[in-house]
Motif scaffolding. Structure first.
Motif, mmCIF file in Angstrom:
data_model
loop_
_atom_site.group_PDB
_atom_site.id
_atom_site.type_symbol
_atom_site.label_atom_id
_atom_site.label_comp_id
_atom_site.label_asym_id
_atom_site.label_seq_id
_atom_site.Cartn_x
_atom_site.Cartn_y
_atom_site.Cartn_z
ATOM 1 N N ASN A 172 -45.100 37.287 -25.130
ATOM 2 C CA ASN A 172 -45.496 37.958 -23.891
ATOM 3 C C ASN A 172 -46.275 37.038 -22.961
ATOM 4 O O ASN A 172 -47.046 37.501 -22.126
ATOM 5 N N GLU B 61 -50.159 44.481 -28.608
ATOM 6 C CA GLU B 61 -48.989 44.150 -27.795
ATOM 7 C C GLU B 61 -48.992 44.895 -26.463
ATOM 8 O O GLU B 61 -48.551 44.354 -25.439
ATOM 9 N N SER B 62 -49.512 46.116 -26.452
ATOM 10 C CA SER B 62 -49.547 46.852 -25.189
ATOM 11 C C SER B 62 -50.446 46.153 -24.174
ATOM 12 O O SER B 62 -50.180 46.186 -22.969
ATOM 13 N N LYS C 272 -48.580 42.876 -22.943
ATOM 14 C CA LYS C 272 -47.520 43.147 -21.980
ATOM 15 C C LYS C 272 -48.065 43.353 -20.565
ATOM 16 O O LYS C 272 -47.342 43.206 -19.582
#
Length: 294
Positions: free
Chosen positions: A291, A248-249, A252
């Motif tokens: 995202n 997820e990092s 994003k």
């Protein structure tokens, strides 16, 4: 429900959703049951089928959203009965078709050499500027392994040879040659001996890392206590939530143009791992969907 493509490869999440038409689906699940160069435990050719079958036990709601609402199309499995070069071409053709249809390829392996075919397909579809982020226990940066340049242990070397920027996460098994390749090609990395003891859950990509990212996830990048169902398990790996958080990092910060889940080797009688691999795949779809970047 449109239950099955065939008996072995049912559609992803087919107990809950109908098969979306290719032009109406964001996610295109591509099974690639290929195994030729594995060097320890086998069974990765059985991974895609096991993941698809286990997906029928998933809920549509992944905990935060229902990524299936954006459409999931399960492709026919890639023909892996031919010579390796032709297998790679078959993978590339299938991947390119997905991208040209406006979809995000979700590739289920199979041994990690499959990713080379996917990369070729992205290029063939006209995506020239992209980077790769890799979760893995191994660098896969050998020029060749046992004389084979299409080995699972050489797949990331093929990528950097093509000029594709690479960021590696969770590595903890490598040889001297691979350390030299990292230095020569400017490979970015944060290895497991940093990520795991410090419980690092997010990374900051370099400013010059491409906007488009293909994410390749070898399940042996996760710790064997979480994911023993793989051919070459290595202790000291990532946890379940750490893996999701690292993905997820990246999502994003950049646009995920596709991802794969590689090297899952089902253990007969232990369906919990089939379900975990299926849930992992769906969780990554959800993170990608939430995202999305234009």
């Amino acid at each position: 429900m449109n239950a099955e493509l065939d008996e072995q490869f049912p559609i992803f999440l087919g107990s809950e959703i109908d098969q979306a038409a290719p032009d109406a689906a964001l996610f295109h699940v591509l099974p690639v049951p290929y195994e030729k160069t594995v060097s320890y435990g086998g069974g990765t050719n059985l991974g895609p089928s096991a993941i698809l079958q286990a997906s029928w036990q998933l809920e549509k709601w992944d905990g935060q959203s229902s990524p299936c609402d954006l459409g999931i199309h399960t492709c026919a499995p890639v023909d892996c009965s031919v010579v390796p070069e032709k297998v790679m071409q078959n993978i590339a053709d299938a991947t390119a078709a997905i991208v040209k249809n406006g979809g995000i390829p979700v590739v289920l392996g199979g041994e990690h050499s499959v990713t080379f075919g996917v990369i070729q397909g992205l290029k063939a579809a006209g995506i020239d500027d992209f980077g790769i982020v890799q979760i893995d226990a191994h660098c896969d940066l050998r020029h060749a392994y046992e004389g084979d340049i299409l080995s699972h242990a050489s797949v990331m070397k093929r990528a950097v040879d093509m000029g594709i920027p690479l960021y590696q996460l969770g590595i903890r098994a490598y040889c001297e040659e691979e350390m030299q390749v990292r230095q020569a090609f400017g490979v970015y990395y944060q290895d497991a001996d940093e990520l795991v003891p410090q419980n690092i859950n997010d990374i900051t990509l370099p400013d010059d890392f491409p906007e488009n990212v293909f994410f390749t996830l070898d399940v042996d990048g996760m710790d064997p206590s979480v994911f023993p169902a793989t051919g070459t398990p290595v202790p000291g790996g990532l946890s379940w939530y750490q893996t999701l958080n690292l993905f997820e990092s990246v999502a994003k910060q950049r646009k995920i143009i596709g991802f794969d889940v590689m090297e899952f080797a089902p253990i007969n009688g232990f369906h919990a791992y089939d379900f975990a691999a299926s849930m992992l795949t769906y969780k990554l779809m959800g993170i990608t969907a939430r995202n999305q970047r234009e």
